[in-house]
Design a protein around this motif. Sequence first.
Motif, PDB file in Angstrom:
ATOM      1  N   GLU A   1       0.825  -1.210   0.000  1.00  0.00           N
ATOM      2  CA  GLU A   1       0.000   0.000   0.000  1.00  0.00           C
ATOM      3  C   GLU A   1       0.864   1.267   0.000  1.00  0.00           C
ATOM      4  O   GLU A   1       0.547   2.249  -0.670  1.00  0.00           O
TER       5      GLU A   1
ATOM      6  N   LYS B   1       2.607   2.379  -3.473  1.00  0.00           N
ATOM      7  CA  LYS B   1       1.809   3.156  -4.429  1.00  0.00           C
ATOM      8  C   LYS B   1       2.028   4.658  -4.268  1.00  0.00           C
ATOM      9  O   LYS B   1       1.810   5.418  -5.202  1.00  0.00           O
ATOM     10  N   ARG B   2       2.425   5.071  -3.076  1.00  0.00           N
ATOM     11  CA  ARG B   2       2.562   6.505  -2.779  1.00  0.00           C
ATOM     12  C   ARG B   2       3.978   7.034  -3.015  1.00  0.00           C
ATOM     13  O   ARG B   2       4.193   8.243  -3.015  1.00  0.00           O
TER      14      ARG B   2
END
Length: 70
Positions: free
Chosen positions: A14, A17-18
């Motif tokens: 997760e 993705k950033r």
Amino acid sequence: KSNLDNLMRMADPEQRKRIRLFMDYARNFDDKEVPDPYYGLGHGFDLVLDMVEDASLGLIDEIKQQYGRH
């Protein structure tokens, strides 16, 4: 690139993705990395400043879009 690789290895899916490169926010440059201006001609410092200013404005716009103008 090694810093990016290290971050990607440490991050969970997760978080990955950033993670983005600073120059991903640039509008007027296609370069993925900011070069070291010390090892070049004198105009290298001007180029790096232009690149950093361009990417900074793009990053600020991204933050404003995500979190509003407040």
